[in-house]
Enzyme design. Structure first.
Site, PDB file in Angstrom:
ATOM      1  N   GLY A  24      -0.465  -9.585  -1.387  1.00 52.11           N
ATOM      2  CA  GLY A  24       0.858  -9.557  -0.763  1.00 52.11           C
ATOM      3  C   GLY A  24       1.912  -8.849  -1.595  1.00 52.11           C
ATOM      4  CG  ASP A  56      -0.563 -10.164   5.086  1.00 51.03           C
ATOM      5  OD1 ASP A  56      -0.129  -9.017   4.881  1.00 51.03           O
ATOM      6  OD2 ASP A  56      -1.315 -10.760   4.282  1.00 51.03           O
ATOM      7  NE  ARG A  93      -0.192   2.067  -3.255  1.00 52.86           N
ATOM      8  CZ  ARG A  93       0.036   3.130  -2.481  1.00 52.86           C
ATOM      9  NH1 ARG A  93       0.247   4.311  -3.022  1.00 52.86           N
ATOM     10  NH2 ARG A  93       0.025   3.019  -1.163  1.00 52.86           N
ATOM     11  CG  ASP A 141      -4.260 -12.802   2.520  1.00 46.59           C
ATOM     12  OD1 ASP A 141      -3.131 -12.293   2.688  1.00 46.59           O
ATOM     13  OD2 ASP A 141      -5.128 -12.298   1.788  1.00 46.59           O
ATOM     14  CB  SER A 178      -0.332  -2.188   2.971  1.00 47.99           C
ATOM     15  OG  SER A 178      -1.037  -0.972   2.841  1.00 47.99           O
ATOM     16  NE  ARG A 179       4.991   3.607  -0.180  1.00 48.14           N
ATOM     17  CZ  ARG A 179       5.624   4.447  -0.984  1.00 48.14           C
ATOM     18  NH1 ARG A 179       5.563   4.282  -2.287  1.00 48.14           N
ATOM     19  NH2 ARG A 179       6.303   5.453  -0.502  1.00 48.14           N
ATOM     20  CG  ASN A 180      -2.607   2.920   1.909  1.00 47.85           C
ATOM     21  OD1 ASN A 180      -2.414   4.137   1.931  1.00 47.85           O
ATOM     22  ND2 ASN A 180      -2.827   2.254   0.788  1.00 47.85           N
ATOM     23  CG  ASP A 234      -3.966  -5.214   3.007  1.00 50.93           C
ATOM     24  OD1 ASP A 234      -4.949  -4.476   3.128  1.00 50.93           O
ATOM     25  OD2 ASP A 234      -2.799  -4.801   2.921  1.00 50.93           O
TER      26      ASP A 234
HETATM   27  C1  G6P Z   1      -0.912  -5.878   0.620  1.00 47.59           C
HETATM   28  C2  G6P Z   1      -2.014  -6.373  -0.295  1.00 47.59           C
HETATM   29  C3  G6P Z   1      -1.680  -6.089  -1.737  1.00 47.59           C
HETATM   30  C4  G6P Z   1      -1.306  -4.628  -1.926  1.00 47.59           C
HETATM   31  C5  G6P Z   1      -0.126  -4.296  -1.050  1.00 47.59           C
HETATM   32  C6  G6P Z   1       0.277  -2.842  -1.159  1.00 47.59           C
HETATM   33  O1  G6P Z   1       0.131  -6.768   0.600  1.00 47.59           O
HETATM   34  O2  G6P Z   1      -2.223  -7.763  -0.129  1.00 47.59           O
HETATM   35  O3  G6P Z   1      -2.798  -6.422  -2.518  1.00 47.59           O
HETATM   36  O4  G6P Z   1      -1.002  -4.362  -3.273  1.00 47.59           O
HETATM   37  O5  G6P Z   1      -0.451  -4.576   0.306  1.00 47.59           O
HETATM   38  O6  G6P Z   1      -0.732  -2.054  -0.603  1.00 47.59           O
HETATM   39  P1  G6P Z   1      -0.818  -0.477  -0.626  1.00 47.59           P
HETATM   40  O7  G6P Z   1      -1.808  -0.190   0.468  1.00 47.59           O
HETATM   41  O8  G6P Z   1       0.545   0.049  -0.302  1.00 47.59           O
HETATM   42  O9  G6P Z   1      -1.270  -0.082  -1.971  1.00 47.59           O
HETATM   43 MG    MG Z   2      -2.474 -10.310   2.715  1.00 46.96          MG
END
Ligand code: G6P
Ligand code: MG
Length: 225
Positions: free
Chosen positions: A46, A9, A49, A170, A116-118, A11
């Site tokens: 996890g 993972d 968004r 996590d 995450s899309r980032n 984040d």
């Molecule tokens: C991860 C984080 C989440 C978050 C998700 C989407 O899984 O643990 O807290 O909401 O990614 O992230 P983003 O960067 O796409 O908003």
């Molecule tokens: Mg995580």
């Protein structure tokens, strides 16, 4: 060794962005008059968004239209990106690169599995774009954790049997997703929160191949080798 691939993972495992997600959501909830605590934030780890926003609106007892929700999610992401854009390789959590190197030298494949899309932006900021054999993230996966899709997809991209993958996560939703995928799961964080994982450590700095082999033995995988 039984293990053929490790899926990480992003984040909260490779980088400590969980606090930035929290700060950005907190700014939004403060603006909206919703009481949102660090404990509430645990539920968002996890989770994608939009699904996170739905949980927050549920906490605040608010109902909004899809366009309104999209606007709020975009605002949260804008604040989140202000933090991310300041990150560098110095933000990679301790022990990460050493463990990845050890895996690579032992021909164990390495994947990323994040909601995450980032992810692409973050990996670029960390200088880790070329460190993975496969990347499954929020841009390519439809169902958010605890659905196992993200981990199954990563295993599929590497062509590795799911039972021979080890996931590092996590979040409670991540542990559930890994177990549903039939993978070995190592939680990063608190025992009390991640108690369903096969093993819990404080960070990747505590991990090495010997510990992984010991875990395989404890779980009885050595008899399959
Ligand atoms: C991860 C984080 C989440 C978050 C998700 C989407 O899984 O643990 O807290 O909401 O990614 O992230 P983003 O960067 O796409 O908003
Ligand atoms: Mg995580």
């Amino acid at each position: 060794m039984w293990t053929r691939a490790c899926i990480f993972d992003l984040d909260g495992v490779i980088v400590d962005t969980a606090r930035y997600h929290y700060l950005a959501w907190k700014r939004l909830t403060d603006d909206m008059g919703i009481v949102f605590t660090g404990k509430d934030n645990e539920q968002l780890k996890g989770v994608s968004r939009m699904a996170s926003l739905d949980i927050i609106l549920g906490i605040g007892g608010k109902k909004l239209s899809l366009p309104e929700k999209k606007e709020l999610a975009a605002l949260k992401n804008k604040w989140y990106l202000d933090y991310i854009n300041r990150m560098s390789p110095a933000d990679i959590l301790p022990g990460t690169l050493q463990f990845l190197n050890e895996l690579r030298h032992n021909h164990i494949k390495i994947a990323l599995g994040s909601a995450s899309r980032n992810t692409p932006l973050l990996l670029k900021r960390l200088g880790m774009q070329n460190d993975f054999d496969a990347i499954a993230d929020g841009n390519t996966v439809e169902n958010t954790k605890p659905d196992p899709e993200v981990f199954l997809k990563a295993a599929g991209m590497m062509g590795i049997d799911t039972a021979r993958c080890v996931v590092f996560v996590d979040a409670v939703a991540g542990v559930e997703a890994a177990l549903k995928a039939g993978m070995i799961c190592i939680g990063i964080g608190e025992h009390s929160v991640l108690n369903d994982a096969h093993m819990v450590i404080s960070g990747l700095y505590e991990m090495d191949l010997d510990k992984l082999i010991a875990l395989e033995k404890r779980l009885g995988y050595e008899k399959f080798i």
